[in-house]
Design an enzyme around this catalytic site. Structure first.
Site, PDB file in Angstrom:
ATOM      1  N   GLY A  88      11.655  32.168 -14.167  1.00 49.55           N
ATOM      2  CA  GLY A  88      11.305  33.616 -13.443  1.00 49.55           C
ATOM      3  C   GLY A  88       9.967  33.696 -12.337  1.00 49.55           C
ATOM      4  O   GLY A  88       9.955  32.572 -11.537  1.00 49.55           O
ATOM      5  N   GLY A 117      14.281  29.972  -8.253  1.00 49.91           N
ATOM      6  CA  GLY A 117      13.393  29.439  -9.763  1.00 49.91           C
ATOM      7  C   GLY A 117      12.435  30.788  -8.305  1.00 49.91           C
ATOM      8  O   GLY A 117      12.565  30.958  -7.356  1.00 49.91           O
ATOM      9  N   LYS A 140      19.573  17.576  -9.880  1.00 51.60           N
ATOM     10  CA  LYS A 140      18.053  18.554  -9.836  1.00 51.60           C
ATOM     11  C   LYS A 140      17.562  18.603 -10.421  1.00 51.60           C
ATOM     12  O   LYS A 140      17.493  17.011 -11.038  1.00 51.60           O
ATOM     13  CB  LYS A 140      19.297  19.393 -10.876  1.00 51.60           C
ATOM     14  CG  LYS A 140      18.903  20.837 -11.353  1.00 51.60           C
ATOM     15  CD  LYS A 140      18.862  22.135 -10.690  1.00 51.60           C
ATOM     16  CE  LYS A 140      18.075  23.130 -11.794  1.00 51.60           C
ATOM     17  NZ  LYS A 140      18.631  23.712 -12.071  1.00 51.60           N
ATOM     18  N   LYS A 143      26.877  24.778 -17.231  1.00 49.31           N
ATOM     19  CA  LYS A 143      26.049  24.453 -18.106  1.00 49.31           C
ATOM     20  C   LYS A 143      25.841  22.587 -18.267  1.00 49.31           C
ATOM     21  O   LYS A 143      27.282  21.876 -17.362  1.00 49.31           O
ATOM     22  CB  LYS A 143      26.386  24.527 -19.878  1.00 49.31           C
ATOM     23  CG  LYS A 143      25.681  24.175 -20.515  1.00 49.31           C
ATOM     24  CD  LYS A 143      24.159  24.750 -20.436  1.00 49.31           C
ATOM     25  CE  LYS A 143      22.844  23.309 -21.247  1.00 49.31           C
ATOM     26  NZ  LYS A 143      21.048  24.040 -20.800  1.00 49.31           N
ATOM     27  N   THR A 144      24.959  22.200 -17.833  1.00 48.96           N
ATOM     28  CA  THR A 144      25.255  21.003 -18.148  1.00 48.96           C
ATOM     29  C   THR A 144      25.991  20.052 -19.171  1.00 48.96           C
ATOM     30  O   THR A 144      24.875  20.569 -20.396  1.00 48.96           O
ATOM     31  CB  THR A 144      23.776  20.121 -18.129  1.00 48.96           C
ATOM     32  OG1 THR A 144      22.478  20.454 -16.451  1.00 48.96           O
ATOM     33  CG2 THR A 144      23.562  18.131 -18.125  1.00 48.96           C
ATOM     34  N   CYS A 157      16.292  17.809 -17.294  1.00 46.48           N
ATOM     35  CA  CYS A 157      16.014  18.561 -18.146  1.00 46.48           C
ATOM     36  C   CYS A 157      15.110  18.450 -19.034  1.00 46.48           C
ATOM     37  O   CYS A 157      14.250  17.279 -19.742  1.00 46.48           O
ATOM     38  CB  CYS A 157      16.745  18.316 -19.455  1.00 46.48           C
ATOM     39  SG  CYS A 157      16.696  19.155 -21.006  1.00 46.48           S
ATOM     40  N   MET A 213      16.569  24.588 -24.887  1.00 44.41           N
ATOM     41  CA  MET A 213      17.729  24.638 -25.670  1.00 44.41           C
ATOM     42  C   MET A 213      19.162  23.482 -26.221  1.00 44.41           C
ATOM     43  O   MET A 213      18.994  23.480 -27.069  1.00 44.41           O
ATOM     44  CB  MET A 213      19.196  25.106 -24.545  1.00 44.41           C
ATOM     45  CG  MET A 213      18.645  27.148 -23.552  1.00 44.41           C
ATOM     46  SD  MET A 213      18.277  28.419 -24.550  1.00 44.41           S
ATOM     47  CE  MET A 213      19.694  28.765 -25.628  1.00 44.41           C
ATOM     48  N   GLY A 214      17.973  22.682 -25.500  1.00 45.65           N
ATOM     49  CA  GLY A 214      18.393  21.543 -25.526  1.00 45.65           C
ATOM     50  C   GLY A 214      18.908  21.039 -25.958  1.00 45.65           C
ATOM     51  O   GLY A 214      20.508  20.245 -26.321  1.00 45.65           O
ATOM     52  N   LEU A 215      20.035  21.704 -24.517  1.00 40.39           N
ATOM     53  CA  LEU A 215      21.211  20.443 -23.671  1.00 40.39           C
ATOM     54  C   LEU A 215      22.736  20.852 -24.214  1.00 40.39           C
ATOM     55  O   LEU A 215      23.874  20.101 -24.794  1.00 40.39           O
ATOM     56  CB  LEU A 215      21.046  19.321 -23.343  1.00 40.39           C
ATOM     57  CG  LEU A 215      21.384  18.554 -22.680  1.00 40.39           C
ATOM     58  CD1 LEU A 215      22.265  18.991 -20.885  1.00 40.39           C
ATOM     59  CD2 LEU A 215      21.062  16.930 -22.311  1.00 40.39           C
ATOM     60  N   ASN A 236      14.136  22.826 -11.405  1.00 36.21           N
ATOM     61  CA  ASN A 236      14.877  23.180 -13.216  1.00 36.21           C
ATOM     62  C   ASN A 236      13.377  24.010 -13.062  1.00 36.21           C
ATOM     63  O   ASN A 236      12.451  24.016 -12.488  1.00 36.21           O
ATOM     64  CB  ASN A 236      14.571  21.896 -13.214  1.00 36.21           C
ATOM     65  CG  ASN A 236      15.439  21.756 -14.709  1.00 36.21           C
ATOM     66  OD1 ASN A 236      15.716  22.999 -15.269  1.00 36.21           O
ATOM     67  ND2 ASN A 236      16.331  20.862 -15.175  1.00 36.21           N
TER      68      ASN A 236
HETATM   69  O1  RRO Z   1      18.887  22.272 -22.256  1.00 40.53           O
HETATM   70  C1  RRO Z   1      18.033  22.622 -21.773  1.00 40.53           C
HETATM   71  O2  RRO Z   1      17.485  23.314 -23.087  1.00 40.53           O
HETATM   72  C2  RRO Z   1      17.778  22.942 -20.627  1.00 40.53           C
HETATM   73  C3  RRO Z   1      17.838  21.680 -19.501  1.00 40.53           C
HETATM   74 BR1  RRO Z   1      19.345  20.586 -19.953  1.00 40.53          BR
HETATM   75  C4  RRO Z   1      17.616  22.275 -18.257  1.00 40.53           C
HETATM   76  O3  RRO Z   1      17.660  21.635 -17.487  1.00 40.53           O
HETATM   77  N1  RRO Z   1      16.376  22.906 -18.089  1.00 40.53           N
HETATM   78  C5  RRO Z   1      16.188  23.879 -18.315  1.00 40.53           C
HETATM   79  O4  RRO Z   1      15.355  24.820 -18.244  1.00 40.53           O
HETATM   80  N2  RRO Z   1      16.923  24.120 -20.308  1.00 40.53           N
END
Ligand code: RRO
Length: 310
Positions: free
Chosen positions: A220, A248, A165, A45-46, A131, A71-73, A194
Site C-alpha cells: 500500500g 507497489g 517477482k 496466486k503464486t 515470498c 498468508m503463507g502461500l 513484492n
Molecule cells: O502468500 C503470501 O504470504 C505472500 C506471497 Br507468496 C508473496 O509473494 N508476497 C506476499 O506478500 N505474501
C-alpha cells in the site's frame, strides 16, 4: 484519443493495469472478476506443486496506509491454475495471462517450470523469488548467488517467456549486483516489488496478524517510494529487452503515472484492489488517462522511463 495499451515481450495488452499476485486471484471465481473488469490481464496466486492451506488466521490486515499480510502461500496447486489458463487460451485466444509460481524447494521449482515448458501454456510465467511469509524459507532473491545458479539452471530447459517477482532492494550496490545477475539471462520481465518483508503492525498492545508473531509483508501507500526506486533503479541498469512491471503503492492514476515515468511497462494493483474491488481498474485507468490528456501524452510510451532529474 489516449491509450493505455502496452507490450511485454511479444504480448500486447489493451490496458497496462492488472492485479498483483495474491489479490483477487486465488480461484477461478476471483480471476473471472479480473477478466471481466477493465484490467489488461491477470496473474494467478503464486502456485506451488501441491495445494496449500497457508498460515493460520488472521493473516491479512488493512490499515489506513496499506496492509500487512502473512498468508503463507495458500493456493490451489499448480494443476488447478494450469488447467484454467489452458481453458482460457481456447476461449480467449487473443488475451494473454500470467502464471505465478514457485516451488518450496529448488527441485520443486524446476519440476513446475519443466511442466510449464512441456505444456501448451503460451502466456507469461512469473517466478516468485520474493515470498516473505513461509516460515523457514528465505526470500530467494535476497541471495543473489542462489538466484544466479537457479536462473542458470532454469534457462537450460525453459524457453517460454519468463519473468521474476522481486523483493524490494534498499542499497545502490544491491541494485548494481542484482541487475548484473539479471542481465545475464533472457528474462522477458522483472516485477518490482513484492511486499516489504517482515514489517510489524500493532493495535493497542497487540499484533494484528497471527502467523510469525505478527511479522508480515507490508503493502500500500507505505511502499510507493520504495517501489518507484526499484522500478527506476532497474530501468537504469537492465538491458532494454527486459521489461519492468511496476507494483507497489498504486492508489490513483497519478501513482501509476509515476511508475510508468520510472520505467514500468505494466502496473499491478494489490492493496487497493483488495480494499476497493475490481472497479479500481476503471477508476485508476480513467485517472491516468485524464493526466495523460492534460500533459499531451497519447500512449504510455510517450513518457515511459522519462523521469526528469534536477
Ligand atoms: O502468500 C503470501 O504470504 C505472500 C506471497 Br507468496 C508473496 O509473494 N508476497 C506476499 O506478500 N505474501
Amino acid at each position: 484519443m489516449v491509450s493505455t495499451k502496452t507490450k511485454i515481450g511479444n504480448y500486447e495488452f489493451e490496458n497496462c493495469f492488472m492485479n498483483a499476485a495474491g489479490v483477487c486471484c486465488y480461484d477461478r471465481e476471483e480471476l473471472e472478476k479480473v477478466i471481466n473488469s477493465d484490467a489488461g490481464s491477470f496473474v494467478t496466486k503464486t502456485a506451488t506443486l501441491n495445494i496449500r492451506e497457508g498460515n493460520p488466521l488472521p493473516r491479512y490486515y488493512d490499515t489506513d496506509l496499506g496492509c500487512i499480510n502473512s498468508m503463507g502461500l495458500p493456493n490451489l496447486g499448480f494443476e488447478y491454475y494450469l488447467d484454467y489458463l489452458l481453458e482460457l487460451q481456447k476461449t480467449m485466444p487473443k488475451r494473454a495471462f500470467f502464471f505465478s509460481l514457485v516451488g518450496l524447494s529448488q527441485e520443486e521449482t524446476h519440476t513446475l517450470l519443466k511442466r510449464v515448458q512441456e505444456s501448451d501454456f503460451n502466456g507469461l510465467t512469473e517466478l516468485n523469488l520474493s515470498c516473505p511469509n513461509v516460515p523457514g524459507k528465505p526470500q530467494i532473491a535476497y541471495d543473489l548467488e542462489t538466484t544466479e545458479k537457479l536462473l542458470a539452471e532454469i534457462f537450460v530447459y525453459f524457453k517460454k517467456p519468463l519473468g521474476i517477482k522481486l523483493p524490494p532492494y534498499f542499497d545502490m550496490v544491491h541494485f548494481d549486483q542484482a541487475a548484473a545477475v539479471f542481465n545475464k539471462f533472457p528474462l522477458t520481465f522483472i516485477n518490482c516489488v513484492n511486499s516489504i518483508g517482515n514489517g510489524l503492525v500493532i493495535n493497542d498492545e497487540t499484533v494484528v496478524i497471527k502467523p510469525k508473531n505478527g511479522f508480515g509483508g507490508i503493502g500500500g501507500e507505505y511502499v510507493k517510494p520504495t517501489a518507484l526506486a526499484n522500478v527506476h533503479a532497474f530501468y537504469q541498469r537492465l538491458n532494454s529487452n527486459i521489461k519492468i512491471i511496476g507494483t507497489g503503492g498504486v492508489l490513483t492514476g497519478r501513482d501509476a503515472f509515476e511508475h510508468i515515468l520510472c520505467g514500468a511497462s505494466m502496473v499491478q494493483i494489490g492493496t487497493t484492489l483488495h480494499k476497493e474491488g475490481p472497479g479500481a481498474f476503471r477508476r485508476i485507468t480513467e485517472e491516468l488517462k485524464v493526466l495523460m490528456r492534460e500533459k499531451g501524452y497519447k500512449t504510455i510510451e510517450d513518457f515511459r522511463g522519462k523521469l526528469k532529474y534536477l
